[in-house]
Design a protein around this motif. Structure first.
Motif, PDB file in Angstrom:
ATOM      1  N   PRO A 149      -0.054   0.195  -9.180  1.00  7.01           N
ATOM      2  CA  PRO A 149      -0.514  -0.345  -7.894  1.00  7.01           C
ATOM      3  C   PRO A 149       0.524  -0.325  -6.783  1.00  7.01           C
ATOM      4  O   PRO A 149       0.169  -0.163  -5.608  1.00  7.01           O
ATOM      5  CB  PRO A 149      -0.925  -1.779  -8.248  1.00  7.01           C
ATOM      6  CG  PRO A 149      -1.279  -1.729  -9.693  1.00  7.01           C
ATOM      7  CD  PRO A 149      -0.318  -0.738 -10.295  1.00  7.01           C
ATOM      8  N   GLN A 150       1.797  -0.473  -7.125  1.00  2.78           N
ATOM      9  CA  GLN A 150       2.821  -0.509  -6.086  1.00  2.78           C
ATOM     10  C   GLN A 150       2.914   0.800  -5.301  1.00  2.78           C
ATOM     11  O   GLN A 150       3.502   0.841  -4.216  1.00  2.78           O
ATOM     12  CB  GLN A 150       4.191  -0.845  -6.671  1.00  2.78           C
ATOM     13  CG  GLN A 150       4.718   0.113  -7.723  1.00  2.78           C
ATOM     14  CD  GLN A 150       4.380  -0.312  -9.136  1.00  2.78           C
ATOM     15  OE1 GLN A 150       3.266  -0.811  -9.368  1.00  2.78           O
ATOM     16  NE2 GLN A 150       5.312  -0.124 -10.051  1.00  2.78           N
ATOM     17  N   GLU A 151       2.326   1.885  -5.835  1.00  3.71           N
ATOM     18  CA  GLU A 151       2.339   3.160  -5.112  1.00  3.71           C
ATOM     19  C   GLU A 151       1.489   3.096  -3.840  1.00  3.71           C
ATOM     20  O   GLU A 151       1.657   3.925  -2.941  1.00  3.71           O
ATOM     21  CB  GLU A 151       1.829   4.283  -6.013  1.00  3.71           C
ATOM     22  CG  GLU A 151       2.734   4.596  -7.187  1.00  3.71           C
ATOM     23  CD  GLU A 151       4.107   5.060  -6.760  1.00  3.71           C
ATOM     24  OE1 GLU A 151       4.192   5.893  -5.836  1.00  3.71           O
ATOM     25  OE2 GLU A 151       5.100   4.581  -7.351  1.00  3.71           O
ATOM     26  N   GLY A 152       0.586   2.115  -3.766  1.00  8.92           N
ATOM     27  CA  GLY A 152      -0.240   1.994  -2.572  1.00  8.92           C
ATOM     28  C   GLY A 152       0.580   1.808  -1.311  1.00  8.92           C
ATOM     29  O   GLY A 152       0.214   2.296  -0.233  1.00  8.92           O
ATOM     30  N   ALA A 153       1.707   1.105  -1.430  1.00  3.36           N
ATOM     31  CA  ALA A 153       2.558   0.874  -0.260  1.00  3.36           C
ATOM     32  C   ALA A 153       3.150   2.168   0.274  1.00  3.36           C
ATOM     33  O   ALA A 153       3.453   2.275   1.466  1.00  3.36           O
ATOM     34  CB  ALA A 153       3.669  -0.108  -0.628  1.00  3.36           C
ATOM     35  N   ARG A 154       3.328   3.159  -0.586  1.00  2.00           N
ATOM     36  CA  ARG A 154       3.918   4.429  -0.152  1.00  2.00           C
ATOM     37  C   ARG A 154       2.900   5.341   0.509  1.00  2.00           C
ATOM     38  O   ARG A 154       3.260   6.334   1.140  1.00  2.00           O
ATOM     39  CB  ARG A 154       4.540   5.141  -1.363  1.00  2.00           C
ATOM     40  CG  ARG A 154       5.643   4.338  -2.046  1.00  2.00           C
ATOM     41  CD  ARG A 154       6.147   5.034  -3.280  1.00  2.00           C
ATOM     42  NE  ARG A 154       6.731   6.326  -2.951  1.00  2.00           N
ATOM     43  CZ  ARG A 154       7.062   7.253  -3.861  1.00  2.00           C
ATOM     44  NH1 ARG A 154       6.816   7.021  -5.145  1.00  2.00           N
ATOM     45  NH2 ARG A 154       7.589   8.395  -3.494  1.00  2.00           N
ATOM     46  N   LEU A 155       1.622   5.011   0.365  1.00  2.00           N
ATOM     47  CA  LEU A 155       0.557   5.815   0.966  1.00  2.00           C
ATOM     48  C   LEU A 155       0.056   5.225   2.271  1.00  2.00           C
ATOM     49  O   LEU A 155      -0.464   5.948   3.126  1.00  2.00           O
ATOM     50  CB  LEU A 155      -0.618   5.931  -0.009  1.00  2.00           C
ATOM     51  CG  LEU A 155      -0.345   6.629  -1.337  1.00  2.00           C
ATOM     52  CD1 LEU A 155      -1.479   6.357  -2.313  1.00  2.00           C
ATOM     53  CD2 LEU A 155      -0.157   8.121  -1.137  1.00  2.00           C
ATOM     54  N   ALA A 156       0.218   3.914   2.422  1.00  2.00           N
ATOM     55  CA  ALA A 156      -0.314   3.231   3.596  1.00  2.00           C
ATOM     56  C   ALA A 156       0.341   3.756   4.871  1.00  2.00           C
ATOM     57  O   ALA A 156       1.547   3.980   4.926  1.00  2.00           O
ATOM     58  CB  ALA A 156      -0.080   1.724   3.461  1.00  2.00           C
ATOM     59  N   GLY A 157      -0.473   3.959   5.896  1.00  2.00           N
ATOM     60  CA  GLY A 157       0.052   4.359   7.195  1.00  2.00           C
ATOM     61  C   GLY A 157      -0.138   5.822   7.525  1.00  2.00           C
ATOM     62  O   GLY A 157      -0.264   6.186   8.691  1.00  2.00           O
ATOM     63  N   TRP A 158      -0.144   6.696   6.507  1.00  2.00           N
ATOM     64  CA  TRP A 158      -0.285   8.122   6.814  1.00  2.00           C
ATOM     65  C   TRP A 158      -1.463   8.784   6.102  1.00  2.00           C
ATOM     66  O   TRP A 158      -1.944   9.821   6.542  1.00  2.00           O
ATOM     67  CB  TRP A 158       1.002   8.888   6.501  1.00  2.00           C
ATOM     68  CG  TRP A 158       1.528   8.750   5.101  1.00  2.00           C
ATOM     69  CD1 TRP A 158       2.454   7.845   4.667  1.00  2.00           C
ATOM     70  CD2 TRP A 158       1.188   9.529   3.952  1.00  2.00           C
ATOM     71  NE1 TRP A 158       2.699   8.001   3.327  1.00  2.00           N
ATOM     72  CE2 TRP A 158       1.944   9.034   2.856  1.00  2.00           C
ATOM     73  CE3 TRP A 158       0.325  10.604   3.737  1.00  2.00           C
ATOM     74  CZ2 TRP A 158       1.862   9.586   1.584  1.00  2.00           C
ATOM     75  CZ3 TRP A 158       0.235  11.143   2.464  1.00  2.00           C
ATOM     76  CH2 TRP A 158       0.996  10.643   1.409  1.00  2.00           C
ATOM     77  N   LEU A 159      -1.948   8.196   5.020  1.00  2.00           N
ATOM     78  CA  LEU A 159      -3.140   8.728   4.367  1.00  2.00           C
ATOM     79  C   LEU A 159      -4.272   7.750   4.584  1.00  2.00           C
ATOM     80  O   LEU A 159      -4.120   6.549   4.330  1.00  2.00           O
ATOM     81  CB  LEU A 159      -2.896   8.936   2.871  1.00  2.00           C
ATOM     82  CG  LEU A 159      -4.033   9.616   2.106  1.00  2.00           C
ATOM     83  CD1 LEU A 159      -4.214  11.059   2.588  1.00  2.00           C
ATOM     84  CD2 LEU A 159      -3.763   9.606   0.598  1.00  2.00           C
ATOM     85  N   GLY A 160      -5.406   8.260   5.069  1.00  2.52           N
ATOM     86  CA  GLY A 160      -6.530   7.385   5.378  1.00  2.52           C
ATOM     87  C   GLY A 160      -7.769   7.737   4.587  1.00  2.52           C
ATOM     88  O   GLY A 160      -7.896   8.839   4.035  1.00  2.52           O
TER      89      GLY A 160
END
Length: 482
Positions: A149-160
């Motif tokens: 789940p912590q990988e979500g923070a690395r996707l937020a902001g640029w992948l929609g």
């Protein structure tokens, strides 16, 4: 499974059995889940993940005996795993497995190639995860976030969510990442990765049902079991070997989204050419240029680089159909009525003429008007004679004099606008053709697609701006004539 992938899986296992030290070259980046063959997967798991390659018994054995000792330990560990996990393997099958494990070292030409074999296995694993053209990347991103789940923070902001082609997968991503379900306390409080995955998957399903009710999705009740099964598949059969690479998987999703958005923008620009003069082209091109900037910023953020560093590629010139009669009409009118030059020169360019001689004559007219303030047709004839040896397509004095004699005052504005219209249609078609070629190249990186598209559109935008100015200018002239 057959071919190079199967060979490399066997060769890698054989290399480690032949020379246990080779395990150190792959253990940090290759996983058991990267192997396609189930038996290869389990052999690698006990051999490397369980550290049998560094077992004291193996290290104490003579070099010539290490492969045999290590093979025996692998079989013992496989037996233990089979008993614990309830594998359905008969006695005769175990004899075949043992013979296979013991034969692996003999089929390896050189154990020093272990890392190279591992790279082939890893590449094949990536292709299975995301597909040869990235068609499975959307599922892989979701599976990675569910597993880690912590990988979500690395996707937020640029992948929609809008980057997902599958609307259901997009809704799942929206709930997981954009609405930060991955960071919910009920998930983060769990100590076990398996528990976190299970809780997050259940919360995702409940969130989708809640959103469907609140937003009135038209989803029949019979469809929800299929949604539950789809989420379950993401945590079981469709798991990814390396969930910590969620950002790289997300890049593949964004790459596909960029290609699609650029292709759609190219189609919209091309569609403006259906209207004579392409009056909407400038607005559509500028809108696309703004979209490109946003896509570039997101891609640079996805790649971990500061935004706006992509270079725009200059478009290659392309010949366009001649418009000799229109060009002659413009030049003839300017020779007969030079007073039109001041206004026409604001938006008409020498490059709008398709033949070098006519472009040269237009340039000479501009220079004469700029330096002397008046245009003498006789001097234009002399200048044409002076330029007569400039190259193919140059006009001779007789041609220039004939243009002057046949010139019609006052029509340079309207005919000149036709030349600019032809220029923009030509440049836009060249741009959209080049853009479609770039988008259709599976090896083209998103930065290259964006840069190529921007370069062509900037050139087309300049042409479109001139057309707008020409249209406005000639409209005023026509109104004044009436």
């Amino acid at each position: 499974m057959s071919g190079p992938e199967a060979y490399c899986e066997e060769a890698l296992l054989g290399s480690v059995l032949q020379d246990p030290r080779r395990a150190a070259e792959v253990r940090d980046w290759l996983r058991a889940e990267d192997f396609a063959d189930p038996w290869h997967r389990e052999i690698y798991r006990v051999l490397v993940d369980h550290h049998l390659y560094a077992h004291p018994t193996v290290l104490a054995a003579a070099p010539a005996q290490r492969a045999q000792v290590l093979g025996r330990l692998v079989m013992e560990d496989l037996h233990a795993r089979a008993g614990a996990d309830g594998w359905q393997v008969g006695g005769g099958d175990w004899q075949q497995v043992a013979a296979y494990v013991m034969s692996l070292p003999a089929g390896v030409p050189n154990a020093a190639n272990a890392a190279q074999y591992g790279r082939v296995v890893a590449q094949a694993s990536l292709e299975r995860t995301v597909g040869a053209q990235g068609e499975f990347a959307e599922r892989a991103v979701l599976a990675a976030v569910l597993a880690r789940p912590q990988e979500g923070a690395r996707l937020a902001g640029w992948l929609g969510a809008a980057d997902f082609q599958d609307p259901w997968l997009g809704q799942m991503y929206k709930a997981l990442v954009e609405e930060k379900l991955y960071a919910h306390p009920a998930v983060t409080v769990r100590s076990s990765p398996a528990e976190r995955q299970q809780v997050l998957a259940r919360m995702l399903y409940e969130q989708l049902q809640h959103k469907a009710a609140g937003e009135r999705w038209s989803v029949p009740a019979a469809a929800w079991p299929a949604v539950a099964q789809q989420i379950h598949a993401l945590t079981t059969t469709q798991q990814v070997p390396h969930p910590e690479h969620a950002a790289q998987l997300g890049q593949r999703v964004l790459q596909s989204s960029i290609q699609q958005q650029v292709a759609e923008g190219s189609w919209r620009i091309e569609s403006t050419l259906r209207v004579p003069g392409a009056p909407a082209a400038e607005m559509e091109i500028n809108s696309m240029l703004a979209t490109l900037q946003q896509l570039e910023d997101r891609w640079e953020q996805a790649m971990g680089r500061p935004g706006a560093v992509g270079a725009a590629m200059a478009p290659q010139p392309s010949p366009r159909p001649e418009m000799a009669s229109t060009e002659d009409a413009v030049l003839s009118s300017l020779l007969r009525d030079p007073g039109q030059l001041q206004q026409v020169s604001r938006w008409l360019r020498a490059e709008d003429f398709t033949q070098p001689g006519r472009a040269q004559l237009f340039t000479a007219l501009q220079e004469a008007a700029g330096s002397r303030g008046t245009v003498d047709p006789a001097l234009m004839v002399w200048d044409a004679h002076r330029r007569g040896t400039a190259g193919p397509g140059s006009l001779v004095p007789e041609q220039v004099w004939k243009m002057y004699q046949e010139g019609r005052p006052g029509i340079a504005h309207g005919e000149g606008r036709r030349l600019v219209e032809a220029s923009i249609v030509h440049h836009v078609r060249c741009a959209t053709s080049a853009i479609n070629t770039a988008v259709g190249d599976p090896t083209a990186a998103p930065g290259m697609v964006i840069g190529t598209t921007r370069g062509h559109l900037q050139q087309a935008s300049a042409q479109a701006a001139r057309l707008t100015q020409a249209t406005w200018s000639t409209a005023r002239t026509d109104a004044g004539v009436r």
